[in-house]
Each structure stands twice: as structure tokens, then as C-alpha cells.
Write a protein that holds these residues in place. Structure first.
Motif, short mmCIF file in Angstrom:
data_model
loop_
_atom_site.label_atom_id
_atom_site.label_comp_id
_atom_site.label_asym_id
_atom_site.label_seq_id
_atom_site.Cartn_x
_atom_site.Cartn_y
_atom_site.Cartn_z
N ASN A 40 -3.15 -1.29 -8.08
CA ASN A 40 -3.79 -0.40 -9.05
C ASN A 40 -4.91 0.41 -8.40
O ASN A 40 -5.18 1.53 -8.79
CB ASN A 40 -4.34 -1.20 -10.23
N ILE A 41 -5.56 -0.19 -7.43
CA ILE A 41 -6.64 0.45 -6.68
C ILE A 41 -6.29 0.31 -5.20
O ILE A 41 -5.89 -0.78 -4.78
CB ILE A 41 -8.00 -0.23 -6.98
N PRO A 42 -6.42 1.36 -4.38
CA PRO A 42 -6.11 1.21 -2.95
C PRO A 42 -7.16 0.34 -2.25
O PRO A 42 -8.36 0.58 -2.40
CB PRO A 42 -6.12 2.64 -2.42
N TYR A 43 -6.70 -0.65 -1.51
CA TYR A 43 -7.59 -1.57 -0.78
C TYR A 43 -7.33 -1.44 0.71
O TYR A 43 -6.22 -1.16 1.13
CB TYR A 43 -7.37 -3.02 -1.22
N GLU A 44 -8.34 -1.69 1.48
CA GLU A 44 -8.21 -1.64 2.94
C GLU A 44 -8.14 -3.07 3.49
O GLU A 44 -9.12 -3.59 4.01
CB GLU A 44 -9.39 -0.88 3.55
N ARG B 8 0.83 -1.21 0.00
CA ARG B 8 0.00 0.00 0.00
C ARG B 8 0.85 1.26 0.00
O ARG B 8 0.44 2.29 -0.50
CB ARG B 8 -0.94 0.02 1.20
N LYS B 9 2.06 1.18 0.56
CA LYS B 9 2.94 2.34 0.63
C LYS B 9 3.36 2.85 -0.75
O LYS B 9 3.74 4.00 -0.90
CB LYS B 9 4.22 2.00 1.39
N PHE B 10 3.31 1.97 -1.74
CA PHE B 10 3.83 2.32 -3.06
C PHE B 10 2.76 2.84 -4.00
O PHE B 10 3.01 2.99 -5.20
CB PHE B 10 4.56 1.11 -3.66
N GLY B 11 1.59 3.13 -3.48
CA GLY B 11 0.53 3.71 -4.29
C GLY B 11 0.19 2.85 -5.48
O GLY B 11 0.05 1.63 -5.37
N PRO B 12 0.07 3.44 -6.67
CA PRO B 12 -0.32 2.68 -7.85
C PRO B 12 0.73 1.66 -8.30
O PRO B 12 0.44 0.77 -9.07
CB PRO B 12 -0.54 3.74 -8.92
N LEU B 13 1.95 1.78 -7.81
CA LEU B 13 2.94 0.74 -8.11
C LEU B 13 2.69 -0.51 -7.27
O LEU B 13 3.05 -1.61 -7.66
CB LEU B 13 4.37 1.25 -7.86
#
Length: 136
Positions: A57-61, A49-54
């Protein structure tokens, strides 16, 4: 937070921190080693999650509840199937249902189900083979 911190946090969550749960499996060696793989998998999922779109592709919780239910299922399956470890069922439940249930992007789903979980929880992976081998 790093992988080490995530591993420590995982081992301090309920039910893993409960010693009767941690030591209560009918296959204690296999359970503890696969649980480590599951906690490592959880840490990698969280770290991406720290790397954003890398990372995704979509942020998940992803939450500790994903880890909790996966750990409970791991223990139950090991206790209910004394002859063999049902890797395929564990992989499906963990990757497709518990963690993958919230993943909507195809590439992210493939990453969860194949790349990460297969690498950390199956006997084909070198680390798990070494961990599960009995000392000669």
C-alpha cells in the motif's frame, strides 16, 4: 530481477557469503534450511515492490541490511538455544523489528508478519516441515 536472482544475491551478501558464518552454526542443517527460508522471504518482499500498490500500500525501502541482521539473529538464536528453535522470537524480531519496523500501513504489516514470514520460516509450513525432517 526475479526470485532466483534475489536468492543468488542474498547468498552473495555479507555475512552469508562468508563460509565461516555459513558453516559455523551449532545446528548446521536447521540453520541452512531456515536461512534459505529467510532469503526466500527477503526475495518475495523485494519482488512485491514491482507491483506498486498491489504489492504494498505504501512503497518501502527494504534493504540488504534487513537480511543481514536477520541472518545474524537467526544464527545467534540457533546457537544460543540448543534444545529448541525459538520460532516465535525469530518471527517477531524478523517480521516486527527488522522488516516491519519501517512498515506503517496495518495491512502491509499484517502481510509481512503473518502471510510471508509465517509461510517461509515456521515448522507448520509444509515446505519447512519437509526440509527439517531427518532422512529415515
Amino acid at each position: 530481477m526475479c526470485i532466483r536472482d534475489s536468492l543468488l544475491g542474498s547468498y552473495l551478501t555479507d555475512p552469508i557469503s562468508d563460509m565461516s558464518f555459513f558453516n559455523g552454526s551449532t545446528k548446521p542443517n536447521e540453520f541452512k534450511k531456515l536461512l534459505f527460508g529467510l532469503c526466500f522471504f527477503h526475495g518475495v518482499i523485494q519482488e512485491r515492490r514491482k507491483f506498486g500498490p498491489l504489492g504494498w500500500n505504501i512503497p518501502y525501502e527494504f534493504t540488504d541490511s534487513d537480511l543481514r541482521i536477520s541472518a545474524k539473529q537467526l544464527k545467534k538464536f540457533l546457537d544460543d538455544y540448543p534444545e529448541d528453535i525459538p520460532y516465535d522470537a525469530l518471527r517477531y524480531l524478523t517480521a516486527e523489528c527488522n522488516y516491519g519496523g519501517r512498515v506503517t500501513d496495518d495491512k502491509d504489516r499484517r502481510s509481512v508478519s503473518y502471510t510471508h514470514l509465517r509461510a517461509h520460516e515456521t515448522p507448520e509450513h509444509l515446505v519447512c516441515r519437509l526440509l527439517l525432517e531427518k532422512k529415515k
